[in-house]
Write an enzyme that holds these catalytic residues in place. Structure first.
Site, PDB file in Angstrom:
ATOM      1  N   CYS A   1      -5.633 -28.136   6.500  1.00 38.79           N
ATOM      2  CA  CYS A   1      -4.420 -27.411   6.906  1.00 38.79           C
ATOM      3  C   CYS A   1      -3.693 -28.184   8.000  1.00 38.79           C
ATOM      4  O   CYS A   1      -4.242 -29.112   8.610  1.00 38.79           O
ATOM      5  CB  CYS A   1      -4.786 -26.010   7.396  1.00 38.79           C
ATOM      6  SG  CYS A   1      -5.339 -25.923   9.107  1.00 38.79           S
TER       7      CYS A   1
ATOM      8  N   HIS B   1      -4.527 -21.838  10.229  1.00 40.87           N
ATOM      9  CA  HIS B   1      -5.873 -22.255   9.816  1.00 40.87           C
ATOM     10  C   HIS B   1      -6.658 -21.110   9.172  1.00 40.87           C
ATOM     11  O   HIS B   1      -7.231 -21.261   8.085  1.00 40.87           O
ATOM     12  CB  HIS B   1      -6.683 -22.811  10.996  1.00 40.87           C
ATOM     13  CG  HIS B   1      -8.117 -22.998  10.600  1.00 40.87           C
ATOM     14  ND1 HIS B   1      -8.545 -24.051   9.803  1.00 40.87           N
ATOM     15  CD2 HIS B   1      -9.195 -22.201  10.778  1.00 40.87           C
ATOM     16  CE1 HIS B   1      -9.828 -23.919   9.541  1.00 40.87           C
ATOM     17  NE2 HIS B   1     -10.252 -22.789  10.119  1.00 40.87           N
TER      18      HIS B   1
ATOM     19  N   CYS C   1     -11.288 -29.041   6.636  1.00 39.68           N
ATOM     20  CA  CYS C   1     -10.076 -28.297   6.281  1.00 39.68           C
ATOM     21  C   CYS C   1      -8.870 -29.224   6.315  1.00 39.68           C
ATOM     22  O   CYS C   1      -8.758 -30.058   7.205  1.00 39.68           O
ATOM     23  CB  CYS C   1      -9.879 -27.152   7.290  1.00 39.68           C
ATOM     24  SG  CYS C   1      -8.374 -26.205   7.031  1.00 39.68           S
TER      25      CYS C   1
ATOM     26  N   ASP D   1      -7.892  -7.891   0.316  1.00 40.03           N
ATOM     27  CA  ASP D   1      -6.989  -8.039   1.457  1.00 40.03           C
ATOM     28  C   ASP D   1      -7.811  -7.797   2.712  1.00 40.03           C
ATOM     29  O   ASP D   1      -8.786  -7.020   2.682  1.00 40.03           O
ATOM     30  CB  ASP D   1      -5.856  -7.008   1.392  1.00 40.03           C
ATOM     31  CG  ASP D   1      -6.297  -5.685   1.983  1.00 40.03           C
ATOM     32  OD1 ASP D   1      -6.780  -4.837   1.211  1.00 40.03           O
ATOM     33  OD2 ASP D   1      -6.217  -5.523   3.222  1.00 40.03           O
TER      34      ASP D   1
ATOM     35  N   CYS E   1      -5.612 -28.435  11.348  1.00 42.97           N
ATOM     36  CA  CYS E   1      -6.790 -29.318  11.368  1.00 42.97           C
ATOM     37  C   CYS E   1      -6.410 -30.787  11.187  1.00 42.97           C
ATOM     38  O   CYS E   1      -7.145 -31.680  11.600  1.00 42.97           O
ATOM     39  CB  CYS E   1      -7.779 -28.881  10.305  1.00 42.97           C
ATOM     40  SG  CYS E   1      -8.458 -27.264  10.669  1.00 42.97           S
TER      41      CYS E   1
ATOM     42  N   ASP F   1       0.854  -1.169   0.000  1.00 42.05           N
ATOM     43  CA  ASP F   1       0.000   0.000   0.000  1.00 42.05           C
ATOM     44  C   ASP F   1       0.899   1.230   0.000  1.00 42.05           C
ATOM     45  O   ASP F   1       2.104   1.125   0.240  1.00 42.05           O
ATOM     46  CB  ASP F   1      -0.902  -0.015   1.249  1.00 42.05           C
ATOM     47  CG  ASP F   1      -2.115   0.885   1.081  1.00 42.05           C
ATOM     48  OD1 ASP F   1      -2.918   0.959   2.016  1.00 42.05           O
ATOM     49  OD2 ASP F   1      -2.252   1.519   0.022  1.00 42.05           O
TER      50      ASP F   1
HETATM   51  C1  LIG Z   1      -0.281  -4.144   4.456  1.00 40.61           C
HETATM   52  C2  LIG Z   1      -1.585  -3.515   4.020  1.00 40.61           C
HETATM   53  C3  LIG Z   1      -2.597  -3.346   4.946  1.00 40.61           C
HETATM   54  C4  LIG Z   1      -3.823  -2.784   4.543  1.00 40.61           C
HETATM   55  C5  LIG Z   1      -4.014  -2.387   3.212  1.00 40.61           C
HETATM   56  C6  LIG Z   1      -5.325  -1.745   2.782  1.00 40.61           C
HETATM   57  C7  LIG Z   1      -5.490  -0.409   3.504  1.00 40.61           C
HETATM   58  C8  LIG Z   1      -6.744   0.329   3.107  1.00 40.61           C
HETATM   59  C9  LIG Z   1      -7.983  -0.041   3.678  1.00 40.61           C
HETATM   60  N1  LIG Z   1      -8.257  -1.005   4.583  1.00 40.61           N
HETATM   61  C10 LIG Z   1      -9.603  -0.923   4.838  1.00 40.61           C
HETATM   62  N2  LIG Z   1     -10.169   0.060   4.083  1.00 40.61           N
HETATM   63  C11 LIG Z   1      -9.170   0.640   3.355  1.00 40.61           C
HETATM   64  C12 LIG Z   1      -9.166   1.720   2.453  1.00 40.61           C
HETATM   65  C13 LIG Z   1      -7.931   2.119   1.896  1.00 40.61           C
HETATM   66  C14 LIG Z   1      -7.864   3.256   1.000  1.00 40.61           C
HETATM   67  O1  LIG Z   1      -8.882   3.921   0.697  1.00 40.61           O
HETATM   68  N3  LIG Z   1      -6.652   3.590   0.507  1.00 40.61           N
HETATM   69  C15 LIG Z   1      -5.530   2.893   0.828  1.00 40.61           C
HETATM   70  N4  LIG Z   1      -4.354   3.295   0.288  1.00 40.61           N
HETATM   71  N5  LIG Z   1      -5.537   1.816   1.657  1.00 40.61           N
HETATM   72  C16 LIG Z   1      -6.722   1.428   2.206  1.00 40.61           C
HETATM   73  C17 LIG Z   1      -2.991  -2.526   2.290  1.00 40.61           C
HETATM   74  C18 LIG Z   1      -1.771  -3.108   2.691  1.00 40.61           C
HETATM   75 ZN   LIG Z   2      -7.636 -25.830   9.110  1.00 40.30          ZN
END
Ligand SMILES: Cc1ccc(CCc2c3nc[nH]c3cc3c(=O)[nH]c(N)nc23)cc1
Ligand SMILES: [Zn+2]
Length: 372
Positions: free
Chosen positions: A306, A335, A304, A266, A309, A91
């Protein structure tokens, strides 16, 4: 070619795709385990591979502050430093500044903030965060953006877009397509206003990024609000490029995203909840600390395969958790990460065979059983 995204099957808006990166092909829909300071907490790279991880997230904000992106670069980059040879997405750090750093200030040039570690002052500009991500050697980099806080009004959100779009343009200017095989994704903002989501998609998706993220969701809103904006925003992003829904989410949220054509996800839930004993299974959530598991010889999840489990009973997992043993983190995380990766793998299989609707309905039954 690196950056190519090919679609191999569709099922409604859901699609089965492949994103080519410098460290391998990512089969989508993909779940990306969240690493923070160069580790997915309590797991080693082999655990990640055994769980089926294809691509993991690295944390620009944390790594910049400690041990430093230049140190990581001198050590050969994040892949070599943490011994993960698959794709890594990082990010831009702006979001982490707002969620972790106490003192911070938004300026037209970037985000000023104080380190949550030693209070030192720093400035993240669109160019600086790309230098950091290039030093880390990320395969997919994110532009610096302002993730508008939940509840911001239309006027604030509109003004924020001017900044986020100007930063996106500066980012594209600073990192040419295909440079060193490192892809650059744009981020669409616009808060919870459909007209601003359209405005942001229009602006960001005209800047020739290799993929597009939906930002500004999973920031405390209700599930209904998230689903409403997701349904509105996803189709605004070009279908021939990967769509990444940042920070999402719970199992049913990921399936909702896939249904609307999102390819990458993510979420900190599998790793964070593993550490507080909330485990995801094919029979729903299991809070392993509950007394009912004291003498339960069954595996956590019979469905599962893994390591956890296959080898340990719920009684043993409960004991480790109650005793605050370090092994509890590791077995629970192995897990939970496997559960989310299997959820995505099952979705790919279902889309490939035109059975996604049935697949999603099965999980809704598990995690949101119809009112009896
Ligand atoms: C290591 C890592 C951790 C988290 C993320 C995503 C983090 C994340 C958000 N998480 C929840 N809502 C989110 C919104 C945004 C967003 O609008 N912009 C950015 N740049 N990141 C977000 C990316 C990498
Ligand atoms: Zn498992």
């Amino acid at each position: 070619m690196i950056g190519d995204f090919s679609i191999h099957a569709t099922d409604g808006q859901a699609r089965l795709g492949e994103l080519h990166t410098a460290h391998g092909i990512v089969r989508t829909p993909a779940f990306m385990p969240v690493g923070t300071v160069g580790t997915v907490k309590s797991l080693c790279p082999q655990d990640l591979r055994d769980a089926g991880s294809q691509i993991i997230l690295g944390n620009t904000y944390h790594l910049y502050l400690r041990p430093g992106d230049e140190l990581v670069a001198r050590r050969g980059g994040l892949h070599r430093f943490m011994r993960w040879d698959g794709p890594i997405l990082t990010d831009s750090g702006g979001f982490q500044v707002f969620s972790l750093s106490g003192l911070r200030k938004l300026t037209p040039d970037g985000v000023e903030f104080r380190s949550h570690i030693d209070g030192s002052k720093h400035l993240f500009t669109p160019e600086k965060v790309l230098d950091i991500q290039r030093n880390l050697g990320s395969d997919v980099m994110m532009v610096l953006d302002e993730c508008v806080p939940y509840g911001a009004d239309h006027a604030y959100t509109l003004k924020s877009l001017d900044l986020t779009h100007a930063w996106a343009a500066r980012s594209r200017e600073n990192h040419a397509p295909g440079r060193n095989g490192q892809l650059l994704f744009g981020i669409v903002q616009g808060g919870f206003f459909k007209d601003l989501r359209e405005r942001s998609a229009e602006a960001v998706c005209s800047m020739d990024f290799e993929g597009h993220a939906i930002g500004g969701l999973s920031v405390g809103e209700s599930t209904a609000e998230m689903y409403d904006l997701l349904a509105h925003t996803a189709p605004l992003l070009p279908a021939h490029k990967p769509r990444y829904l940042m920070g999402v989410g719970k199992p049913l949220d990921i399936l909702e995203g896939i249904e609307h054509g999102v390819d990458m996800f993510d979420c900190v839930l599998p790793t964070r909840n593993a550490r507080n004993g909330t485990l995801y299974t094919s029979q729903g959530q299991v809070n392993i600390k509950r007394a009912q598991y004291r003498e339960d010889d069954e595996p956590l999840d019979p469905a599962c395969s893994c390591y956890t489990c296959r080898n340990f009973s719920r009684a043993y997992l409960r004991h480790l958790y109650v005793a605050k043993e370090l092994l509890s983190y590791r077995l629970n995380t192995i897990h939970n990460v496997r559960f989310f990766l299997d959820l995505a793998a099952g979705a790919r299989e279902a889309v490939a065979h035109g059975r996604f609707e049935v697949y999603k309905a099965r999980f809704r039954e598990i995690f949101q059983p119809a009112e009896a």
